[in-house]
Design an enzyme around this catalytic site. Sequence first.
Site, mmCIF file in Angstrom:
data_model
loop_
_atom_site.group_PDB
_atom_site.id
_atom_site.type_symbol
_atom_site.label_atom_id
_atom_site.label_comp_id
_atom_site.label_asym_id
_atom_site.label_seq_id
_atom_site.Cartn_x
_atom_site.Cartn_y
_atom_site.Cartn_z
ATOM 1 N N GLU A 178 -6.759 6.632 -0.615
ATOM 2 C CA GLU A 178 -6.506 5.546 0.097
ATOM 3 C C GLU A 178 -7.268 4.007 -0.329
ATOM 4 O OE1 GLU A 178 -4.476 5.531 2.431
ATOM 5 O OE2 GLU A 178 -4.253 7.505 2.851
ATOM 6 N N HIS A 236 0.941 -1.350 -0.088
ATOM 7 C CA HIS A 236 -0.013 -0.071 -0.083
ATOM 8 C C HIS A 236 0.768 1.290 0.068
ATOM 9 C CE1 HIS A 236 -3.493 2.553 1.615
ATOM 10 N NE2 HIS A 236 -2.304 3.191 2.053
ATOM 11 N N GLU A 237 1.719 1.367 0.780
ATOM 12 C CA GLU A 237 2.590 2.380 0.936
ATOM 13 C C GLU A 237 3.649 2.813 -0.227
ATOM 14 O OE1 GLU A 237 2.016 4.600 3.137
ATOM 15 O OE2 GLU A 237 0.664 3.508 4.700
ATOM 16 N N HIS A 281 0.798 4.498 -2.730
ATOM 17 C CA HIS A 281 1.117 5.797 -2.804
ATOM 18 C C HIS A 281 2.323 6.418 -3.399
ATOM 19 C CE1 HIS A 281 -1.929 7.003 0.069
ATOM 20 N NE2 HIS A 281 -1.502 6.145 1.197
#
Length: 660
Positions: free
Chosen positions: A469, A410-411, A415
């Site tokens: 998100e 995810h990070e 992002h």
Amino acid sequence: MEQVSKESPVIFDIILELYKICQGDWKSYGEKVEVDEEEITKFLQYAATFLHNLGNYFGKGDQKFNPRIPEEEFRKLVSGSKRAATLYESSWEAIYALAPACLGYPSESGQAQSRYYLAEDGADDFTKDEISAISKILHDQGINQENTRILKHLVGDIYEYIATQASTESSENPKLLGSITSNEAEYKILLRGGDHQQQLQKINSSLTEALAYCATDRQKLVLTKLIESFETGNMEAYKESQRHWVKDIQPSVENIFGFVEPYRDPAGVRAEFEGLVGLVDKEETKTLTTLAENSTTFIRLLPWTKGFTENDGKGPFEKELFEAPDFTSLHTLTYCSSIIFPGINLPNFNDIRQETGFKNVMIANSMSPPGGDSDSKQRRSSETIRVDPVVEETFQQHYQATFYLWVVFHELLGHGTGKLLTESSDGSFNFDKENPPINPVDQKPISSWYRPGETWTGLFRDIATTVDECRCEVVGAYFMGFPEILGLFGYKDEKECEEMEYNMYLQLGCAGLRALNNYIVEDKKWGQAHSRGHFAIMKILLSAGDGFLSIKEDLQAQTLTVSIDRTKIKTHGLPALSDFLLRLHMYRSIADEKGCREYYEELTSPSEEFLQWREMIIANKPAQELFVQDNTFLQDGEVILKEYGATLEGMIESWVDRDV
């Protein structure tokens, strides 16, 4: 806490005052003021929950929680201290009030409130149009809004709006920025400094002392610019500190300070202050660094790169150059925020991310597997949301490893990826305007992009954070389907990789149901960006069809059981995630706010069945896990670590010892 509710700073002072009066001997103090042990425990539960969330609204969900101790017993409890009694008298009604029930746009019904938009002196509540008009003026004046709040008050018969910047310097004469017209009247908009002045003075005092202990000149620049931004309110100084912070690679001690996350602003612009200090775990960081260094290989697996050969096989909707960011595993000493996230990707400024880079941070010691201890098992046994009992044991066995990798992907790959197609103020474009790229969703040339001055958060406003998100959560889940990336973390066995992928889909189903905790029926809004995203993902998997994801309701047992047909993961689950991810990414990349809003708002509107399930979930909601943090002290030139018990009393004592 001033950003949460008017009463939050008062509640904090009451808790600390009562501890100092009784010196942590709550039982004896209860006997003295004639409050029995059961009611003392209820107060301690309220106090510890308050301190964990840094306010009387849950960090996850933004919903108000009230004391379980009866008001008359709370009143007796504060009677042992004149100061506590005075503080309580000023705020007891707000402490026990059922409304505002949530944080959000101030509403006429009184069900929602926001400390970012304060109507004073008999002024009417803010409207969304007012907030939007004021924000546009601030944006046009080049004023970053992350550290601002808006005050609205009457001067005679005329409204004035004051944008206050958080700073130690106050403004005797507010600066006139412009005006807006409403009901054929013109209202001034002014800019003033000095918001949160006392707190920032304390923070700057400590940061100034810390300058003497920086390991490098770059770290001194980070802190120097932080101090400047907190003094002046100038967010450009803060952004400069972040440019230096991004280049401070794998320090022994990592820190994050400032007005960082805009989750609690209903408009999605103004940010909550947070602070973090953590120690880098060098061994855990090695694997994360390997992943970061191989990122380009995995980026080519993302759905918006397929079919493109240009840009090294990454296509026009991905950055030309992906420089491996700093990716560290931290064990936090202190995490001061309303939510303790398991992973962080910063800074949130897209210009810095595209021009300078970003950092990924994993908060390793904030993660604990569900069912890892007897307390967790007891909490889980009373929860409505379950997985099929047949797979419960293997679900728990693989849960933590799967969750960890979900956050990691995810990070970094969520992002850290994506390109915003942009037109600059000089008329140049970061894509071929004459031969615009083909949108892989509809196979047509793109017709929208970010115009000069437009930003992702500014254009998409209140849905920006949750859509991003959600996109990143899907990226994290998507990569669980590729054994080659799991292999970097030591998972080489094919069967084990399949179990982790299966576990991921079970977690997505459970997370989507659990998200309903944070849907606020009274205001028809979501109280947490990630929760809204989790609900959207669950809806997508339910729509994959053929019973891929199913939810079995048992009214008698008050349970909702999540099941995944593992034989359909490759045929239904992964394609559903891929198509959804592509759609979200393209909305974001080409600035299609209208299309995104229509799609996402419909997707995340709970049906009557979901709302009924929500009532069941809330009725059987397990107690929130609280994170007790340690402190350091200087004794005779040595740094002493003081640890606290994982108890309600330990939580309170740890905050008392911080002496804030």
